[in-house]
Design a protein around this motif. Structure first.
Motif, PDB file in Angstrom:
ATOM      1  N   SER A 658     -39.696 -80.518 -72.233  1.00 44.41           N
ATOM      2  CA  SER A 658     -39.130 -79.364 -71.527  1.00 44.41           C
ATOM      3  C   SER A 658     -39.278 -79.591 -70.037  1.00 44.41           C
ATOM      4  CB  SER A 658     -39.851 -78.057 -71.904  1.00 44.41           C
ATOM      5  OG  SER A 658     -39.649 -77.769 -73.271  1.00 44.41           O
ATOM      6  N   LEU A 659     -38.167 -79.354 -69.268  1.00 40.65           N
ATOM      7  CA  LEU A 659     -38.170 -79.466 -67.820  1.00 40.65           C
ATOM      8  C   LEU A 659     -37.754 -78.097 -67.262  1.00 40.65           C
ATOM      9  CD1 LEU A 659     -36.685 -82.342 -69.034  1.00 40.65           C
ATOM     10  CD2 LEU A 659     -37.084 -82.986 -66.662  1.00 40.65           C
ATOM     11  N   THR A 660     -38.486 -77.674 -66.227  1.00 42.50           N
ATOM     12  CA  THR A 660     -38.222 -76.331 -65.668  1.00 42.50           C
ATOM     13  C   THR A 660     -37.956 -76.475 -64.193  1.00 42.50           C
ATOM     14  OG1 THR A 660     -39.655 -75.261 -67.280  1.00 42.50           O
ATOM     15  CG2 THR A 660     -39.101 -73.980 -65.290  1.00 42.50           C
ATOM     16  N   LEU A 661     -36.857 -75.887 -63.726  1.00 38.67           N
ATOM     17  CA  LEU A 661     -36.503 -75.838 -62.302  1.00 38.67           C
ATOM     18  C   LEU A 661     -36.725 -74.400 -61.863  1.00 38.67           C
ATOM     19  CD1 LEU A 661     -33.431 -77.342 -60.493  1.00 38.67           C
ATOM     20  CD2 LEU A 661     -33.979 -74.944 -60.201  1.00 38.67           C
ATOM     21  N   SER A 662     -37.635 -74.269 -60.912  1.00 40.04           N
ATOM     22  CA  SER A 662     -37.936 -72.929 -60.387  1.00 40.04           C
ATOM     23  C   SER A 662     -37.323 -72.819 -59.012  1.00 40.04           C
ATOM     24  CB  SER A 662     -39.446 -72.715 -60.299  1.00 40.04           C
ATOM     25  OG  SER A 662     -40.037 -72.830 -61.582  1.00 40.04           O
ATOM     26  N   SER A 663     -36.428 -71.812 -58.833  1.00 37.25           N
ATOM     27  CA  SER A 663     -35.757 -71.657 -57.541  1.00 37.25           C
ATOM     28  C   SER A 663     -35.223 -70.245 -57.460  1.00 37.25           C
ATOM     29  CB  SER A 663     -34.594 -72.660 -57.430  1.00 37.25           C
ATOM     30  OG  SER A 663     -33.798 -72.356 -56.303  1.00 37.25           O
ATOM     31  N   PRO A 664     -35.169 -69.758 -56.216  1.00 35.50           N
ATOM     32  CA  PRO A 664     -34.575 -68.432 -56.078  1.00 35.50           C
ATOM     33  C   PRO A 664     -33.112 -68.434 -56.465  1.00 35.50           C
ATOM     34  CG  PRO A 664     -35.843 -69.019 -54.105  1.00 35.50           C
ATOM     35  CD  PRO A 664     -35.805 -70.216 -54.939  1.00 35.50           C
ATOM     36  N   ASP A 665     -32.531 -69.696 -56.408  1.00 38.67           N
ATOM     37  CA  ASP A 665     -31.105 -69.743 -56.735  1.00 38.67           C
ATOM     38  C   ASP A 665     -30.865 -69.716 -58.241  1.00 38.67           C
ATOM     39  OD1 ASP A 665     -30.336 -69.936 -54.049  1.00 38.67           O
ATOM     40  OD2 ASP A 665     -30.528 -72.128 -54.043  1.00 38.67           O
TER      41      ASP A 665
END
Length: 738
Positions: A658-665
């Motif tokens: 599992s890969l997670t991208l955390s961003s306000p976008d």
């Protein structure tokens, strides 16, 4: 009562009053019969004449009463000509008689006077008598109307004929007596001419005639002929005593005359009739005939030998008016010839009268004067004429040549573009010739016409050697199954052609009977099968086949324009199947595309850069395909995207990450993607990052579905906080715990 009448038949060998030139018949040495008035005939036996002689029988008119005859002739007087011929064999004279005559006497006279009775017999109504010369003749006869008293009789001893005695001028008169008393030799009766050494003979007859009937001499029990000889005025010597053969009509004997015992020159010969055994000694017989004989030296021959004649060939030679034909026998030393009967001192000149066909003859030692011996040294040499045998050669190109041969002799004949002449000189007449041709240029056939025969009396010029190019045939066939490729075919290791689908033919043509072999030397990228590739030419060959299956080609190209960053890649896909993730540089799909089939290289998804394919679709045309992938990095200010790929486990190990991208976008502040065996090689976040925004990438452990498999620790170059300035490509690496 008796009736008696006399008749006269006469022959005169010279012209006289009351006669006309009679029609004559020419009799040769072969003999023959001459016919005259009233059926009178003269029959000449073969051999009686040595040269052709004209003989005629004529009735003589106006002739005076024959002297010494007691009654007028009962017949015409017949003259038989010529008078100057003495026959070597007695001739038979037949004179016609009236019907019913049973007895008649013939009288003869040389000049129409001095008539004397001549022995004759009656046969088939004719009086028949034998003579060696001609005279006048008549006859008298007795009819059978009543009894006839015996008339006067005459006893005769006559010279009848000769053999081997030449130039005889003897008139055979009777030596006769009315009472068979002792009378002296008659006066000279004629002359003979004989050659020393010649075989000569004389035939005599002895008989009595009375009342036209010829009988034997009644008082001569042992008739014989006694012959003597002497030189004039000299003593007589005995030639011999010869018993006569007696018969009912008289006696006859042939007396040989040995010319070798006679003197050369003049001789006197005496032949007498004797009826007593002791009359072969002096004074010898009393009834006889005297002959003056001249003995000449032997005749000589002129001759020699002919050389050079082939068997059966002949040459005719002449000497004066005489000729000799000599026929070749093939004998060693040549063939002999001779001209005979030449006198000593006589000139001779032997010449060629007719040479053999096709030969020329020459005489050596052919002229001179005959001496006391035979001439044997005349040499005649014959040689066959020589001629040329030749003709021409046609049909060859300029500069080409053939060899013509005859009888072991050969010559090369070169063409100058037209007819080229050739000739064999010095071929003998009668020789067979057989002209052949060899060493014919390749591709040509030459035939000989009129090339054999026998050389005649002239040059042979008609031998024709005709040459012509041999017919040639094309070698070819068909090629099928190719798309873009061409195949290379080779004929007999020589000419090579490159052909595609369809028919083909080599430019090299072959003659009938030649063999051919076609080899497939190159089929390009296709797989081809060759059939009908060899055989013997019998005509045009068009059944060679090349069946091909098209080959496959690679699809590749080059990628350019990527930033070179780890995560900046281009994804390309072939025909919706094989997909490659590429960086700048060359690439080749493993999947090959069959020639003639379509191909399409596409970009299934974009990475950090935006890429396009140039020449990415088309049809394979017999060569590998190279496309161009051009990429452009996104312009500053975004939005930007995060993509990547995972490395660390093998397919089938069934890991999940599992890969997670955390961003306000990101919607909800974060986005998670799960990578498993089917997606680990390529993944992408859907969040569009604005330029300058911050984002964090968090990686979980990679967990296998196999409880016994260890979890993998994964990390990337973007772990932690990152600022979005460009598209990011994550290179995720997973590894087991240490």
């Amino acid at each position: 009562m008796t009736l008696a009448a006399t008749g006269l038949l006469a022959l005169n060998l010279s012209g006289c009053a009351g006669t006309q030139t009679p029609p004559s018949t020419v009799i040769t040495a072969d003999g023959g019969t001459v016919s005259g008035p009233d059926g009178a005939t003269v029959t000449v036996p073969a051999g009686a004449l040595t040269r052709p002689t004209a003989i005629a029988i004529t009735r003589v008119s106006g002739m005076a009463q024959p002297s010494g005859v007691d009654a007028a002739p009962d017949s015409p007087v017949y003259q038989i000509e010529p008078h100057d011929v003495t026959f070597k064999e007695a001739v038979t004279i037949r004179l016609p008689l009236p019907a019913g005559v049973t007895s008649a006497t013939v009288y003869a006279a040389e000049d129409g006077t001095g008539w004397y009775p001549h022995a004759a017999v009656i046969k088939d109504g004719y009086l028949e008598l034998q003579r060696n010369g001609f005279s006048y003749y008549y006859w008298k006869y007795t009819s059978t109307a009543g009894a006839q008293a015996p008339g006067e009789y005459k006893d005769h001893f006559i010279y009848k004929a000769t053999q081997g005695i030449t130039d005889t001028q003897f008139d055979p008169k009777n030596a006769q007596s009315s009472n068979y008393g002792y009378i002296e030799y008659t006066s000279t009766q004629g002359t003979w001419t004989a050659r020393r050494g010649a075989a000569a003979s004389v035939t005599f007859s002895a008989f009595r005639t009375q009342d036209g009937i010829q009988t034997a001499l009644p008082a001569c029990a042992n008739p014989k002929v006694i012959g003597t000889h002497r030189v004039p005025g000299g003593p007589r010597a005995l030639l011999g005593s010869f018993e006569m053969t007696s018969g009912a009509s008289g006696s006859e004997v042939t007396v040989p005359v040995d010319t070798n015992v006679l003197a050369l020159g003049d001789n006197e010969l005496y032949f007498g009739l004797s009826c007593a055994v002791n009359f072969d000694a002096p004074p010898y017989a009393q009834i006889g005939i005297k002959v003056n004989a001249t003995v000449l030296a032997p005749l000589r021959t002129v001759g020699g030998r002919v050389s050079g004649l082939g068997t059966g060939q002949s040459v005719t030679l002449s000497n004066g008016g005489r000729t000799r034909t000599v026929v070749g026998t093939g004998a060693s030393g040549g063939d002999a010839f001779a001209f005979d009967a030449l006198e000593s001192g006589e000139a001779y000149d032997v010449r060629i009268s007719a040479s053999p066909a096709g030969s020329t003859c020459a005489v050596t030692n052919g002229s001179g004067t005959v001496g006391s011996t035979d001439v044997t040294g005349v040499a005649v040499t014959c040689a066959a004429n020589r001629y040329a045998v030749g003709g021409s050669v046609t049909g060859l190109p300029q500069g080409q040549s053939v060899t013509v041969s005859n009888a072991g002799v050969s010559q090369s004949v070169a063409s100058s573009g037209g007819a080229a002449a050739f000739s064999f000189a010095g071929v003998e007449f009668g020789t067979t010739y057989n002209v052949t041709v060899s060493n014919v240029p390749a591709g040509y056939t030459c035939t000989v016409t009129g090339g054999s025969g026998t050389v005649g009396a002239g040059n042979v010029t008609g031998v024709a050697v005709t040459c012509a190019a041999n017919p040639t045939y094309a070698i070819g066939g068909t090629v099928s199954g190719l798309v873009s490729d061409r195949v290379k075919l080779q004929l007999n290791g020589g000419e090579t052609v490159s052909v595609g689908n369809g028919s083909f033919a080599f430019t090299t043509r072959l003659e009938a009977g030649q063999t051919y072999t076609v080899a497939l030397t190159d089929s390009g990228n296709s797989s081809c099968t060759l059939s009908g590739a060899g055989g013997t030419v019998g005509g045009a060959v068009g059944d060679i086949t090349v069946s091909c299956t098209p080959g496959s080609y690679t699809i590749g190209g080059t990628v350019s324009g990527l930033s070179g960053g780890v995560f900046d890649t281009a994804e390309v896909q072939l025909n919706g199947g094989e997909t490659l993730t590429l960086r700048n540089g060359a690439f080749v799909f493993q999947t090959r595309v069959t020639d003639g089939q379509p191909y399409a290289v596409t970009i299934p998804s974009q990475g950090q850069s935006t890429c396009t394919v140039q020449g990415g679709s088309g049809t394979v045309a017999g060569m590998n395909v190279s496309v161009s992938v051009s990429c452009e990095q996104p312009a500053a200010g975004g939005p930007f995207h995060v993509t990547g790929a995972v490395d660390g486990w093998m397919p089938g190990e069934d890991y999940t990450l599992s890969l997670t991208l955390s961003s306000p976008d990101a919607a909800g502040g974060s986005e998670t993607v799960v990578v498993d065996d089917t997606t680990y090689t390529n993944f992408a976040f859907g969040t569009a990052l604005s330029a300058g925004s911050t984002y964090t990438i968090t990686l979980s452990k990679a967990v296998s579905s196999d409880p016994g498999a260890p979890s993998l620790t994964c990390m990337s170059q973007a772990d932690g906080s990152n600022t979005a300035t460009a598209d990011m490509f994550l290179n995720v690496t997973c590894f087991p715990p240490f």
